[in-house]
Write a protein that holds these residues in place. Structure first.
Motif, PDB file in Angstrom:
ATOM      1  N   ALA A   1      -4.418  -5.707  -7.006  1.00  0.00           N
ATOM      2  CA  ALA A   1      -3.891  -4.733  -6.041  1.00  0.00           C
ATOM      3  C   ALA A   1      -4.907  -4.477  -4.933  1.00  0.00           C
ATOM      4  O   ALA A   1      -4.550  -4.349  -3.763  1.00  0.00           O
ATOM      5  CB  ALA A   1      -3.536  -3.433  -6.761  1.00  0.00           C
ATOM      6  N   VAL A   2      -6.185  -4.422  -5.318  1.00  0.00           N
ATOM      7  CA  VAL A   2      -7.245  -4.201  -4.323  1.00  0.00           C
ATOM      8  C   VAL A   2      -7.353  -5.416  -3.403  1.00  0.00           C
ATOM      9  O   VAL A   2      -7.363  -5.291  -2.177  1.00  0.00           O
ATOM     10  CB  VAL A   2      -8.602  -3.913  -5.021  1.00  0.00           C
ATOM     11  N   ASP A   3      -7.387  -6.604  -4.009  1.00  0.00           N
ATOM     12  CA  ASP A   3      -7.514  -7.829  -3.211  1.00  0.00           C
ATOM     13  C   ASP A   3      -6.327  -8.017  -2.267  1.00  0.00           C
ATOM     14  O   ASP A   3      -6.455  -8.617  -1.199  1.00  0.00           O
ATOM     15  CB  ASP A   3      -7.647  -9.070  -4.119  1.00  0.00           C
ATOM     16  N   SER A   4      -5.169  -7.518  -2.666  1.00  0.00           N
ATOM     17  CA  SER A   4      -3.975  -7.647  -1.812  1.00  0.00           C
ATOM     18  C   SER A   4      -3.946  -6.588  -0.717  1.00  0.00           C
ATOM     19  O   SER A   4      -3.012  -6.564   0.087  1.00  0.00           O
ATOM     20  CB  SER A   4      -2.699  -7.509  -2.654  1.00  0.00           C
ATOM     21  N   GLY A   5      -4.936  -5.675  -0.738  1.00  0.00           N
ATOM     22  CA  GLY A   5      -5.003  -4.650   0.305  1.00  0.00           C
ATOM     23  C   GLY A   5      -4.108  -3.449   0.035  1.00  0.00           C
ATOM     24  O   GLY A   5      -3.876  -2.636   0.913  1.00  0.00           O
ATOM     25  N   TYR A   6      -3.614  -3.314  -1.208  1.00  0.00           N
ATOM     26  CA  TYR A   6      -2.742  -2.176  -1.515  1.00  0.00           C
ATOM     27  C   TYR A   6      -3.552  -0.916  -1.840  1.00  0.00           C
ATOM     28  O   TYR A   6      -3.034   0.191  -1.786  1.00  0.00           O
ATOM     29  CB  TYR A   6      -1.838  -2.448  -2.730  1.00  0.00           C
ATOM     30  N   ALA A   7      -4.790  -1.101  -2.246  1.00  0.00           N
ATOM     31  CA  ALA A   7      -5.601   0.027  -2.698  1.00  0.00           C
ATOM     32  C   ALA A   7      -7.044  -0.214  -2.278  1.00  0.00           C
ATOM     33  O   ALA A   7      -7.482  -1.366  -2.176  1.00  0.00           O
ATOM     34  CB  ALA A   7      -5.518   0.151  -4.226  1.00  0.00           C
ATOM     35  N   PRO A   8      -7.807   0.869  -2.024  1.00  0.00           N
ATOM     36  CA  PRO A   8      -9.205   0.673  -1.630  1.00  0.00           C
ATOM     37  C   PRO A   8     -10.058   0.162  -2.785  1.00  0.00           C
ATOM     38  O   PRO A   8      -9.747   0.381  -3.959  1.00  0.00           O
ATOM     39  CB  PRO A   8      -9.660   2.065  -1.182  1.00  0.00           C
ATOM     40  N   ASN A   9     -11.134  -0.488  -2.394  1.00  0.00           N
ATOM     41  CA  ASN A   9     -12.035  -1.125  -3.347  1.00  0.00           C
ATOM     42  C   ASN A   9     -12.573  -0.177  -4.425  1.00  0.00           C
ATOM     43  O   ASN A   9     -12.734  -0.564  -5.588  1.00  0.00           O
ATOM     44  CB  ASN A   9     -13.177  -1.712  -2.514  1.00  0.00           C
ATOM     45  N   ASP A  10     -12.849   1.075  -4.024  1.00  0.00           N
ATOM     46  CA  ASP A  10     -13.476   1.990  -4.992  1.00  0.00           C
ATOM     47  C   ASP A  10     -12.487   2.498  -6.038  1.00  0.00           C
ATOM     48  O   ASP A  10     -12.854   3.259  -6.919  1.00  0.00           O
ATOM     49  CB  ASP A  10     -14.196   3.155  -4.283  1.00  0.00           C
ATOM     50  N   TRP A  11     -11.245   2.071  -5.966  1.00  0.00           N
ATOM     51  CA  TRP A  11     -10.280   2.426  -7.014  1.00  0.00           C
ATOM     52  C   TRP A  11     -10.258   1.376  -8.130  1.00  0.00           C
ATOM     53  O   TRP A  11      -9.590   1.556  -9.139  1.00  0.00           O
ATOM     54  CB  TRP A  11      -8.867   2.536  -6.429  1.00  0.00           C
TER      55      TRP A  11
ATOM     56  N   ALA B   1       0.847  -1.203   0.000  1.00  0.00           N
ATOM     57  CA  ALA B   1       0.000   0.000   0.000  1.00  0.00           C
ATOM     58  C   ALA B   1       0.880   1.249   0.000  1.00  0.00           C
ATOM     59  O   ALA B   1       0.553   2.243  -0.659  1.00  0.00           O
ATOM     60  CB  ALA B   1      -0.904  -0.022   1.236  1.00  0.00           C
ATOM     61  N   GLU B   2       1.995   1.194   0.698  1.00  0.00           N
ATOM     62  CA  GLU B   2       2.896   2.360   0.767  1.00  0.00           C
ATOM     63  C   GLU B   2       3.406   2.710  -0.627  1.00  0.00           C
ATOM     64  O   GLU B   2       3.493   3.867  -1.004  1.00  0.00           O
ATOM     65  CB  GLU B   2       4.114   2.078   1.677  1.00  0.00           C
ATOM     66  N   ALA B   3       3.718   1.665  -1.401  1.00  0.00           N
ATOM     67  CA  ALA B   3       4.264   1.906  -2.738  1.00  0.00           C
ATOM     68  C   ALA B   3       3.245   2.595  -3.649  1.00  0.00           C
ATOM     69  O   ALA B   3       3.630   3.229  -4.639  1.00  0.00           O
ATOM     70  CB  ALA B   3       4.712   0.589  -3.354  1.00  0.00           C
TER      71      ALA B   3
ATOM     72  N   GLY C   1       1.949   5.135  -3.022  1.00  0.00           N
ATOM     73  CA  GLY C   1       2.249   6.562  -2.908  1.00  0.00           C
ATOM     74  C   GLY C   1       2.857   7.119  -4.192  1.00  0.00           C
ATOM     75  O   GLY C   1       2.587   8.261  -4.569  1.00  0.00           O
ATOM     76  N   ILE C   2       3.634   6.318  -4.910  1.00  0.00           N
ATOM     77  CA  ILE C   2       4.243   6.831  -6.151  1.00  0.00           C
ATOM     78  C   ILE C   2       3.168   7.034  -7.224  1.00  0.00           C
ATOM     79  O   ILE C   2       3.262   7.936  -8.054  1.00  0.00           O
ATOM     80  CB  ILE C   2       5.413   5.950  -6.676  1.00  0.00           C
ATOM     81  N   ILE C   3       2.118   6.182  -7.180  1.00  0.00           N
ATOM     82  CA  ILE C   3       1.006   6.318  -8.130  1.00  0.00           C
ATOM     83  C   ILE C   3       0.224   7.589  -7.802  1.00  0.00           C
ATOM     84  O   ILE C   3      -0.114   8.380  -8.685  1.00  0.00           O
ATOM     85  CB  ILE C   3       0.070   5.076  -8.027  1.00  0.00           C
ATOM     86  N   GLU C   4      -0.029   7.784  -6.501  1.00  0.00           N
ATOM     87  CA  GLU C   4      -0.780   8.967  -6.075  1.00  0.00           C
ATOM     88  C   GLU C   4      -0.012  10.242  -6.403  1.00  0.00           C
ATOM     89  O   GLU C   4      -0.591  11.236  -6.832  1.00  0.00           O
ATOM     90  CB  GLU C   4      -1.085   8.878  -4.583  1.00  0.00           C
ATOM     91  N   GLY C   5       1.309  10.196  -6.221  1.00  0.00           N
ATOM     92  CA  GLY C   5       2.130  11.370  -6.518  1.00  0.00           C
ATOM     93  C   GLY C   5       2.043  11.755  -7.989  1.00  0.00           C
ATOM     94  O   GLY C   5       1.887  12.927  -8.344  1.00  0.00           O
TER      95      GLY C   5
END
Ligand code: FAD
Length: 316
Positions: free
Chosen positions: A237-247, A214-216, A218-222
């Motif tokens: 990515a969502v299923d792995s908990g790196y990003a929220p479902n609504d993304w 999820a921390e990584a 941050g580069i996408i958000e930037g």
């Protein structure tokens, strides 16, 4: 030749942009069958929304009722069906959003009508209006026609350019819809974000499982923030908990068609492509040169995302 009814979607006193794509769809139907396009707004104190819509489709029927304070399919469906009957609608259209997909099939059932989901184009077939819709994750396009007197259509909004308005329109007000006794609205959790809404953004930067945390993300958000864009994600990515479902973008996520879609560390599975391959320009960043995403990309960069994305962001 009957009425083509467009049911508006709105939130917090604002018309959702998806409704204007739906008006464009209705205009395309009208160009074939000559029907009148009429807007329908169901709301509680939402007259301003009705006025806004009138500038796009001329005539709008506005039904005011506490039953429409929140969107509940059990309240929407009978009201839409009643107005459709009253106006002699032959087509009832709504955006293919989670809201439209919830109540419109109920309207079709109530009216004993046809139901066509996810229309992406309108064409004439033997003098009738016919529709194109994606099937098999968008790998094939079905051409369909309804034989019913009234046809309900959910519209894939990314396939129709929004109307620009400027029409001088009228609003007819009604009141008195019943509150359903078999369903209750419990809560609505709105995700507040300074970023544009994923389905309406002109730039989307999406990340995949290859980011590994999820921390990584941050580069996408930037990068998204640098470009004034929205953030998307693959289902993995969502299923792995790196990003929220609504993304989530894709077959079981959101359908997007921005001017620019940047897919980072996303392999390009067909279920992901189903949600973004209509984007105007696709950029893929992936360290595997064989990744299928490169087959749909206009620009591809074979690189490690952890080097390429921060560098791209700083150079922008
Ligand atoms: P992976 O396939 O694991 O790809 C990761 C990629 O990252 C790889 O290409 C790898 O080369 C790359 N990578 C790794 N490290 C780096 C690095 N450091 N730098 C650059 N690149 C790197 N998927 C969706 O996305 N949306 C959906 O709506 C959806 N719906 C589905 C519905 C059904 C019924 C099913 C069966 C599946 C669905 N899927 C959906 C899942 C889909 O099949 C894929 O599993 C998923 O899209 C894969 O996500 P990904 O590309 O992020 O992960």
């Amino acid at each position: 030749m009957g009425t083509i009814l467009v049911v508006a979607e709105h939130l917090e006193g604002k018309l959702k942009a998806a409704t204007l794509n739906t008006v464009a769809f209705a205009n395309a139907v009208s160009a074939i069958d000559g029907g009148d396009v009429v807007g329908l707004v169901l709301g509680a104190g939402a007259e301003s929304v009705a006025k806004e819509l009138a500038a796009h489709c001329g005539r709008v029927v506005y039904v005011d009722s506490p039953a429409f304070k929140d969107v509940l399919a059990e309240a929407y469906a009978p009201a839409v069906a009643d107005i459709a009957k009253e106006l002699g609608a032959t087509v009832v259209a709504a955006a293919s959003t989670s809201v439209g997909k919830d109540y419109l099939p109920r309207v079709a059932a109530t009216l004993d009508g046809g139901m066509i989901s996810d229309a992406i184009a309108v064409f004439e077939h033997d003098g009738d209006v016919a529709y194109k819709r994606p099937v098999l994750s968008g790998n094939a396009i079905a051409r369909v026609k309804s034989e019913a007197d009234v046809t309900c259509v959910t519209v894939r909004t990314t396939a129709f350019e929004a109307t620009t308005g400027g029409v001088s329109g009228t609003v007819e007000s009604r009141s008195g819809a019943a509150t359903p006794d078999n369903a209750k609205f419990v809560a609505f959790h709105l995700v507040k974000s300074d970023r544009p809404e994923l389905t309406e953004a002109s730039v989307v930067v999406a990340g995949g499982r290859g980011l590994k945390s999820a921390e990584a993300f941050g580069i996408i958000e930037g990068l998204a923030d640098k470009l004034g864009g929205a953030v998307g994600a693959s289902r993995a990515a969502v299923d792995s908990g790196y990003a929220p479902n609504d993304w989530q973008v894709g077959q079981t996520g959101k359908i997007v068609a921005p001017n620019l879609y940047i897919a980072v560390a996303i392999s390009g599975a067909i279920q992901h492509l189903a949600g973004m391959k209509g984007s105007k320009t696709i950029v893929a960043i992936n360290k595997d040169a064989e990744a299928p995403i490169f087959q749909v990309a206009d620009y591809g960069l074979v690189a490690d995302a952890f080097n390429a994305v921060p560098e791209l962001t700083s150079k922008l």
